[in-house]
Scaffold this motif. Structure first.
Motif, PDB file in Angstrom:
ATOM      1  N   GLU A  68       0.896  -1.212   0.018  1.00 44.09           N
ATOM      2  CA  GLU A  68       0.060  -0.101   0.094  1.00 44.09           C
ATOM      3  C   GLU A  68       0.902   1.212  -0.129  1.00 44.09           C
ATOM      4  O   GLU A  68       0.571   2.437  -0.786  1.00 44.09           O
ATOM      5  CB  GLU A  68      -0.933  -0.117   1.187  1.00 44.09           C
ATOM      6  CG  GLU A  68      -2.093   0.989   1.117  1.00 44.09           C
ATOM      7  CD  GLU A  68      -2.921   0.819   2.346  1.00 44.09           C
ATOM      8  OE1 GLU A  68      -2.677   0.381   3.606  1.00 44.09           O
ATOM      9  OE2 GLU A  68      -4.338   1.319   2.030  1.00 44.09           O
ATOM     10  N   LEU A  69       1.755   1.390   0.767  1.00 46.15           N
ATOM     11  CA  LEU A  69       2.817   2.465   0.820  1.00 46.15           C
ATOM     12  C   LEU A  69       3.578   2.529  -0.667  1.00 46.15           C
ATOM     13  O   LEU A  69       3.882   3.771  -0.868  1.00 46.15           O
ATOM     14  CB  LEU A  69       3.852   2.215   2.121  1.00 46.15           C
ATOM     15  CG  LEU A  69       3.381   2.176   3.506  1.00 46.15           C
ATOM     16  CD1 LEU A  69       4.312   1.985   4.333  1.00 46.15           C
ATOM     17  CD2 LEU A  69       2.569   3.594   3.743  1.00 46.15           C
ATOM     18  N   VAL A 116       7.323   5.841  10.485  1.00 47.43           N
ATOM     19  CA  VAL A 116       6.199   5.506   9.784  1.00 47.43           C
ATOM     20  C   VAL A 116       5.798   4.054  10.183  1.00 47.43           C
ATOM     21  O   VAL A 116       4.492   4.114  10.258  1.00 47.43           O
ATOM     22  CB  VAL A 116       6.678   5.352   8.227  1.00 47.43           C
ATOM     23  CG1 VAL A 116       5.701   4.776   7.367  1.00 47.43           C
ATOM     24  CG2 VAL A 116       6.908   7.034   7.483  1.00 47.43           C
ATOM     25  N   ARG A 138       3.553   3.894  13.643  1.00 50.55           N
ATOM     26  CA  ARG A 138       2.299   4.359  13.558  1.00 50.55           C
ATOM     27  C   ARG A 138       1.453   3.162  13.364  1.00 50.55           C
ATOM     28  O   ARG A 138       0.273   3.263  13.743  1.00 50.55           O
ATOM     29  CB  ARG A 138       2.019   5.335  12.649  1.00 50.55           C
ATOM     30  CG  ARG A 138       2.764   6.601  13.092  1.00 50.55           C
ATOM     31  CD  ARG A 138       2.134   7.804  12.395  1.00 50.55           C
ATOM     32  NE  ARG A 138       2.608   9.185  12.683  1.00 50.55           N
ATOM     33  CZ  ARG A 138       2.297  10.169  12.222  1.00 50.55           C
ATOM     34  NH1 ARG A 138       1.550  10.180  11.174  1.00 50.55           N
ATOM     35  NH2 ARG A 138       2.641  11.299  12.781  1.00 50.55           N
ATOM     36  N   TYR A 139       2.049   2.047  12.765  1.00 52.33           N
ATOM     37  CA  TYR A 139       0.875   0.932  12.742  1.00 52.33           C
ATOM     38  C   TYR A 139       0.908   0.052  13.813  1.00 52.33           C
ATOM     39  O   TYR A 139       0.116  -0.750  13.824  1.00 52.33           O
ATOM     40  CB  TYR A 139       1.574   0.131  11.433  1.00 52.33           C
ATOM     41  CG  TYR A 139       1.116   0.833  10.042  1.00 52.33           C
ATOM     42  CD1 TYR A 139       0.175   0.564   9.468  1.00 52.33           C
ATOM     43  CD2 TYR A 139       2.429   1.664   9.494  1.00 52.33           C
ATOM     44  CE1 TYR A 139      -0.371   1.032   8.186  1.00 52.33           C
ATOM     45  CE2 TYR A 139       1.896   2.126   8.135  1.00 52.33           C
ATOM     46  CZ  TYR A 139       0.903   1.627   7.681  1.00 52.33           C
ATOM     47  OH  TYR A 139       0.490   2.517   6.435  1.00 52.33           O
ATOM     48  N   TYR A 162      -2.631   6.318   6.573  1.00 53.66           N
ATOM     49  CA  TYR A 162      -2.591   4.869   6.408  1.00 53.66           C
ATOM     50  C   TYR A 162      -3.013   4.179   7.766  1.00 53.66           C
ATOM     51  O   TYR A 162      -3.838   3.241   7.596  1.00 53.66           O
ATOM     52  CB  TYR A 162      -1.420   4.281   5.545  1.00 53.66           C
ATOM     53  CG  TYR A 162      -1.613   4.796   4.028  1.00 53.66           C
ATOM     54  CD1 TYR A 162      -2.316   4.169   3.446  1.00 53.66           C
ATOM     55  CD2 TYR A 162      -0.959   5.859   3.808  1.00 53.66           C
ATOM     56  CE1 TYR A 162      -2.455   4.663   1.900  1.00 53.66           C
ATOM     57  CE2 TYR A 162      -0.923   6.506   2.312  1.00 53.66           C
ATOM     58  CZ  TYR A 162      -1.800   5.793   1.533  1.00 53.66           C
ATOM     59  OH  TYR A 162      -2.067   6.048   0.101  1.00 53.66           O
ATOM     60  N   PRO A 163      -2.317   4.266   8.797  1.00 59.60           N
ATOM     61  CA  PRO A 163      -2.725   3.657   9.858  1.00 59.60           C
ATOM     62  C   PRO A 163      -4.050   3.958  10.536  1.00 59.60           C
ATOM     63  O   PRO A 163      -4.493   2.930  10.989  1.00 59.60           O
ATOM     64  CB  PRO A 163      -1.542   4.307  10.976  1.00 59.60           C
ATOM     65  CG  PRO A 163      -0.320   4.793  10.296  1.00 59.60           C
ATOM     66  CD  PRO A 163      -0.918   5.210   8.873  1.00 59.60           C
ATOM     67  N   LEU A 166      -6.513   4.357   8.500  1.00 61.25           N
ATOM     68  CA  LEU A 166      -7.544   3.285   7.616  1.00 61.25           C
ATOM     69  C   LEU A 166      -7.352   2.003   8.276  1.00 61.25           C
ATOM     70  O   LEU A 166      -8.516   1.389   8.302  1.00 61.25           O
ATOM     71  CB  LEU A 166      -6.839   3.750   6.147  1.00 61.25           C
ATOM     72  CG  LEU A 166      -7.203   4.741   5.468  1.00 61.25           C
ATOM     73  CD1 LEU A 166      -6.471   4.768   4.121  1.00 61.25           C
ATOM     74  CD2 LEU A 166      -8.852   5.015   5.261  1.00 61.25           C
ATOM     75  N   ARG A 167      -6.402   1.463   8.424  1.00 62.76           N
ATOM     76  CA  ARG A 167      -6.271   0.082   9.012  1.00 62.76           C
ATOM     77  C   ARG A 167      -6.883  -0.159  10.256  1.00 62.76           C
ATOM     78  O   ARG A 167      -7.640  -1.088  10.698  1.00 62.76           O
ATOM     79  CB  ARG A 167      -4.489  -0.123   9.212  1.00 62.76           C
ATOM     80  CG  ARG A 167      -4.340  -1.791   9.209  1.00 62.76           C
ATOM     81  CD  ARG A 167      -2.809  -1.760   8.775  1.00 62.76           C
ATOM     82  NE  ARG A 167      -2.783  -1.457   7.155  1.00 62.76           N
ATOM     83  CZ  ARG A 167      -2.700  -2.430   6.481  1.00 62.76           C
ATOM     84  NH1 ARG A 167      -2.897  -3.960   6.809  1.00 62.76           N
ATOM     85  NH2 ARG A 167      -2.735  -2.461   5.052  1.00 62.76           N
TER      86      ARG A 167
END
Lengths: 313, 113
Positions: A28-29, A66, A69-70, B54-55, B57-58
């Motif tokens: 996606e990135l 980056v 953040r996930y 993006y995080p 959205l996830r």
């Protein structure tokens, strides 16, 4: 835009991502980066040069951040638990400070602990900070912060009135534990008279009062634990203080009547009598301070119960 | 010592944080992939950087508010997002809350000299 730079960037991001979602997130990135690069190329009417590619990636962000953040967990200790963690850490560090202060004092008096492996104060403080933080991080992750921070308004200490500070209580608690350890033989003192060719021992009268003194010590430790854990139980704490002060005074009144308080062996002449007198004076002052403390607490209790303004020192 | 500009920026970010989710959910009533979503939001005056989008959205997808699927478009594999039925219900409630809050804050601000 060359794929090499993007590949290296995405690989750096991917290394910090969990394996199960890595491919998906990286794909996606990649699309986002490629779309961004293509839009810029279209605007400029030419391919991006290296500096422009680097600028694009810098704008996208540090790979570590980056990827970070996930993560589901974004903080070690959140705002709900942070004040509790800070209070627990401060309390732990105060206990360490008092314990090591007491050990330094015992060291100055020539004492030594009979157990080995005591850490340096700095190591103990660092260890305690780590341990408290780990416990709270685990509570944050697996516990229920709302349940941990639950409290009862009726347990709040009164807003007014003279009370002992927590530092005082902790200090007395630590010294009480060290005294008990010494009294039951787990903490040893070097013989101070040895430097003067004398040997100091407690007279037999102390043996007769041994278990009374153990009992007093346990009551003192218990009352300090109550004062720390339940600051709202002011009356109970005052009663405990009165009873233990009277118990202490009673024990010492019994001890002080003996003809000898210390056994001094050695070649000295007047020294044994002087040491015994010194001990007798010390016990006399201690008895007076016990009585004064019981009277003060009784006085405060009386004023609190009759609803008058509490006396202040 | 933080300057007035720093303080303003911190407060501005705090103010935006909650409303960004609302804007993203609102925009995803129509299907988008990440890049077009960001562009659509920017065109509407809501800038959001990729690192935050993006995080988010996830997370919203994990919460069941969004559905997504990979499809090839413009010769590249892209992940398309749209609001799920649960997301629509939650968005309706959030919009109601937002409208009420907006009216209340608006009234307070109007009352100030």
């Amino acid at each position: 835009m060359t794929n090499d730079l993007i590949d290296r960037y995405l690989a750096a991001v991917g290394r910090e991502l969990p394996p199960q979602t890595r491919a998906d997130i990286v794909a996606e990135l990649r699309d986002e980066l490629m779309s961004g690069a293509e839009a810029r190329e279209e605007r400029l009417g030419r391919p991006l040069n290296i500096a422009e590619q680097e600028e694009l990636l810098v704008e996208f962000g540090n790979p570590l951040l980056v990827a970070g953040r996930y993560r589901k967990v974004q903080h070690l200790i959140g705002p709900a638990l942070y004040p509790v963690w800070w209070a627990a850490l401060r309390a732990s560090l105060v206990v360490i400070g008092v314990v090591y202060g007491a050990l330094v004092l015992i060291g100055l008096m020539g004492g030594r602990l009979s157990v080995d492996g005591i850490m340096s104060p700095l190591s103990a403080a660092v260890f305690m900070t780590g341990a408290v933080t780990l416990v709270f991080a685990a509570l944050e992750r697996f516990g229920n912060p709302a349940r941990i921070t639950r409290w009862k308004p009726d347990r709040l200490p009164p807003a007014e009135g003279k009370r002992r500070s927590r530092f005082d209580i902790v200090t007395e608690l630590v010294f009480g534990v060290l005294f008990l350890l010494w009294w039951v033989g787990l903490l040893h003192f070097r013989d101070q008279g040895a430097a003067f060719d004398e040997r100091l021992e407690l007279a037999p009268v102390w043996d007769r009062w041994h278990w009374w003194i153990v009992g007093y010590s346990l009551v003192e430790i218990g009352s300090n634990v109550v004062a720390l854990a339940r600051p709202d139980r002011v009356q109970l704490s005052r009663w405990l203080m009165i009873w233990r002060s009277l118990l202490g005074a009673g024990i010492l009144l019994g001890v002080i009547q003996a003809s000898h308080l210390l056994v001094v062996s050695g070649p000295s002449g007047k020294a044994p009598a002087l040491l015994d007198l010194g001990m007798r004076l010390f016990l006399g002052v201690l008895i007076l301070s016990f009585v004064a403390r019981a009277a003060t607490e009784g006085w405060r209790l009386y004023h609190e119960e009759t609803g008058e303004a509490a006396p202040r020192r | 010592m933080p300057t007035e500009a720093d303080i303003f920026e911190t407060l501005r970010l705090e103010l935006r944080r909650g409303s960004l989710i609302l804007a993203v959910l609102g925009q995803l009533r129509a299907e988008h992939y990440g890049y077009t979503l960001r562009k659509a939001l920017a065109d509407a005056g809501v800038e959001i950087d990729e690192g935050a989008l993006y995080p988010m959205l996830r997370r919203l997808e994990d919460q069941g508010l969004l559905c997504s699927e990979w499809r090839v478009e413009e010769r590249r594999n892209k992940r398309f997002y749209r609001l799920s039925p649960e997301g629509e219900a939650v968005l309706a409630r959030l919009v109601e809350e937002w409208t009420r809050l907006n009216a209340s804050v608006g009234a307070i601000l109007k009352g100030t000299p």
